[in-house]
Design an enzyme around this catalytic site. Structure first.
Site, PDB file in Angstrom:
ATOM      1  N   GLU A   1      10.548  12.167  -1.183  1.00 35.54           N
ATOM      2  CA  GLU A   1      10.333  11.439  -2.635  1.00 35.54           C
ATOM      3  C   GLU A   1       8.934  10.976  -2.554  1.00 35.54           C
ATOM      4  O   GLU A   1       8.644   9.763  -2.850  1.00 35.54           O
ATOM      5  CB  GLU A   1      11.212  10.167  -2.736  1.00 35.54           C
TER       6      GLU A   1
ATOM      7  N   ARG B   1       2.702   8.620  -4.759  1.00 43.56           N
ATOM      8  CA  ARG B   1       1.255   8.577  -4.676  1.00 43.56           C
ATOM      9  C   ARG B   1       0.751   9.799  -4.147  1.00 43.56           C
ATOM     10  O   ARG B   1      -0.471  10.102  -4.861  1.00 43.56           O
ATOM     11  CB  ARG B   1       1.220   7.235  -3.574  1.00 43.56           C
TER      12      ARG B   1
ATOM     13  N   TYR C   1      -2.048  -6.624  -5.770  1.00 46.52           N
ATOM     14  CA  TYR C   1      -2.181  -6.084  -4.210  1.00 46.52           C
ATOM     15  C   TYR C   1      -3.424  -6.367  -3.641  1.00 46.52           C
ATOM     16  O   TYR C   1      -3.483  -6.276  -2.371  1.00 46.52           O
ATOM     17  CB  TYR C   1      -1.625  -4.790  -4.025  1.00 46.52           C
TER      18      TYR C   1
ATOM     19  N   CYS D   1      -8.340 -12.663 -19.939  1.00 46.98           N
ATOM     20  CA  CYS D   1      -8.696 -14.157 -19.680  1.00 46.98           C
ATOM     21  C   CYS D   1      -7.848 -14.613 -18.408  1.00 46.98           C
ATOM     22  O   CYS D   1      -6.858 -15.209 -18.575  1.00 46.98           O
ATOM     23  CB  CYS D   1      -8.329 -14.889 -20.876  1.00 46.98           C
ATOM     24  N   GLU D   2      -8.199 -14.042 -17.195  1.00 48.41           N
ATOM     25  CA  GLU D   2      -7.413 -14.309 -15.977  1.00 48.41           C
ATOM     26  C   GLU D   2      -8.568 -14.212 -14.787  1.00 48.41           C
ATOM     27  O   GLU D   2      -9.170 -13.046 -15.164  1.00 48.41           O
ATOM     28  CB  GLU D   2      -6.413 -13.355 -15.697  1.00 48.41           C
TER      29      GLU D   2
HETATM   30  C1  LIG Z   1       8.323   3.982  -4.752  1.00 43.68           C
HETATM   31  C2  LIG Z   1       9.355   4.760  -3.995  1.00 43.68           C
HETATM   32  C3  LIG Z   1       9.168   6.364  -3.661  1.00 43.68           C
HETATM   33  C4  LIG Z   1       7.650   6.476  -3.687  1.00 43.68           C
HETATM   34  O1  LIG Z   1       6.635   5.879  -2.826  1.00 43.68           O
HETATM   35  P1  LIG Z   1       5.371   6.709  -2.715  1.00 43.68           P
HETATM   36  O2  LIG Z   1       4.597   5.727  -1.684  1.00 43.68           O
HETATM   37  O3  LIG Z   1       4.677   6.758  -4.005  1.00 43.68           O
HETATM   38  O4  LIG Z   1       5.418   8.009  -2.070  1.00 43.68           O
HETATM   39  C5  LIG Z   1      10.085   6.923  -3.201  1.00 43.68           C
HETATM   40  N1  LIG Z   1      11.352   6.553  -2.923  1.00 43.68           N
HETATM   41  C6  LIG Z   1      11.688   5.259  -3.228  1.00 43.68           C
HETATM   42  C7  LIG Z   1      13.055   4.766  -2.999  1.00 43.68           C
HETATM   43  C8  LIG Z   1      10.784   4.382  -3.978  1.00 43.68           C
HETATM   44  O5  LIG Z   1      11.120   3.216  -4.270  1.00 43.68           O
END
Ligand SMILES: *Cc1c(COP(=O)(O)O)cnc(C)c1O
Length: 423
Positions: A276, A279, A319, A344-345
């Site tokens: 998954e 980024r 972050y 305004c922060e």
């Molecule tokens: C956010 C997330 C990702 C993706 O994370 P990356 O750091 O963008 O690769 C994959 N799986 C789950 C369950 C997430 O919450």
């Protein structure tokens, strides 16, 4: 590697000079490079090519624009979604339901029903109560939900606390020592077919060791589940591989290193592996382009005030992280600048006392590596309309999300009749 490069002293997105795009759509705007998105999808596929039928499900939350998802669908990627809205976007982009996995710690009954209606591949279940709820809903619909149990492996991913997800104290997943009993229960529940297990320990990971530790725990768990006579056909290893934001820091592990580690650790598992990445695919494929409104010398600092702000790109505020800031038409030399937005922060700050190439009022700057968790995290704070998103492909560009108008921004407010003038 990305396709935002200087050509003849002007920063380009692929073949198009950014000042021309700014002229066409105004500032600020997000700009994505199709070639970079394709390249990252291919690099990831290549890195996992030693595995048997891996499914790469792009984490839609990183960049949910339907045009971006359509491009990634053409590269063969599936989708990891965490809400009904993300599922709708993935389906709209032409991602087959059989390549969609639904994650998330708080899926509503409505979302569980929608996922079953759409016939997606797998739901990653995050708790005992969600499992029972899903069983009741699926059996009521006459459906069978294919599920994975999301495991909390209790490893420290060594990343920012706000993007760590695999420690025992985090809200995500099922404690690893409870998974066997729940998996056994799941295999007896009506409307449920357990296909496997899932984990995702965090984001922006710069060290493969915690991932390897988590995957090794998953491997042992697969062995124990099978030892108990349970079937395991899929394991979802999540996303999380880091990308370079700060060019002065060492590089994160490469996708190839990651793929080699996965191939080694998962040898003999005999499952379909799922991934998954978010980024990694989208981060370096996007930038936020802004214009310098004002230069302002404070008592202690030299401020560069941009027309982009924390509401457009919240990562530095949320972050405290680094985004490279580049002049679109660089002038010689350097200057020390604290780069801020107009909101305004005090936290509305992109860089503090950073050496950048000198800029003057009216100059364009690019906030690099903004393709993931950029536009999607934007808000309209300070009543600032959402900025447009542009996709460049070679010498072509398309506005894939127009700038929100002030009418659209304000027009959703409703004044009750009893507050209206004369009432
Ligand atoms: C956010 C997330 C990702 C993706 O994370 P990356 O750091 O963008 O690769 C994959 N799986 C789950 C369950 C997430 O919450």
């Amino acid at each position: 590697m990305d396709h935002f490069q200087l050509k003849d002293g002007v920063l380009h997105a692929e073949d198009l000079p950014l000042p021309a795009i700014a002229e066409a759509v105004g500032t600020p705007f997000y700009c994505y490079s199709a070639a970079t998105l394709r390249r990252h999808a291919r690099v990831m596929k290549e890195a996992l090519s030693a595995l048997d039928r891996p499914l790469i499900a792009f984490a839609v939350k990183a960049n949910p624009n339907v045009a971006v998802l359509s491009l990634l669908a053409k590269e063969g990627l599936g989708a990891d979604v965490v809400s009904e809205g993300e599922m709708l976007r993935a389906l709209k982009a032409g991602i087959a339901p059989g390549r969609i996995v639904f994650s998330g710690v708080g899926k509503t009954d409505h979302e569980l029903r929608a996922a079953l209606d759409a016939g997606i591949l797998q739901l990653n279940v995050e708790s005992e109560s969600e499992l029972r709820r899903l069983s009741a809903i699926a059996s009521g619909m006459g459906r069978t939900a294919e599920i994975a149990l999301r495991v909390n492996p209790d490893v420290d991913a060594g990343t920012h606390a706000k993007i760590s997800t695999g420690k025992a104290e985090n809200k995500f997943g099922i404690p690893i020592d409870r998974v066997e009993a729940l998996y056994a229960e799941a295999s007896t529940l009506p409307g449920i077919r357990p296909a496997g297990i899932a984990a995702h320990i965090g984001s922006q990971l710069f060290d493969l060791a915690p991932m390897e530790a988590a995957f090794t725990k998953l491997g042992h768990l697969v062995g124990r589940l099978r030892g108990a006579g349970l079937s395991v056909t899929r394991v979802d290893l999540g996303g999380g591989l880091g990308i370079p934001y700060d060019p002065s820091l060492p590089l994160p592990p490469s996708p190839a290193d990651y793929g080699a580690m996965v191939a080694r650790v998962t040898t003999g598992w005999n499952v379909q592996l799922m991934f998954e990445p978010g980024r990694l695919i989208a981060g370096n494929a996007g930038i936020l382009v802004a214009r310098v409104i004002t230069l302002k010398s404070g008592a202690a600092r030299h401020f560069v005030v941009l027309d982009a702000a924390m509401n457009d790109l919240i990562r530095p505020t949320l972050y405290g992280v680094y985004h490279d800031i580049r002049a679109v038409v660089p002038r010689p030399g350097t200057m020390a600048a604290t780069v801020v937005g107009p909101v305004c922060e005090t936290g509305d700050m992109f860089a503090e006392d950073r050496r950048i190439t000198p800029v003057e009022e009216g100059d364009l700057v690019a906030l690099m590596t903004a393709g993931a968790y950029g536009a999607t995290m934007a808000s309209t704070y300070n009543s600032r309309p959402l900025v447009p998103e542009v996709l460049v492909d070679g010498d072509r560009m398309a506005v894939i999300r127009p700038r929100q108008t002030l009418e659209e921004l304000v027009g959703l407010d409703r004044v009750p009749h009893w507050l209206k003038e004369g009432a």
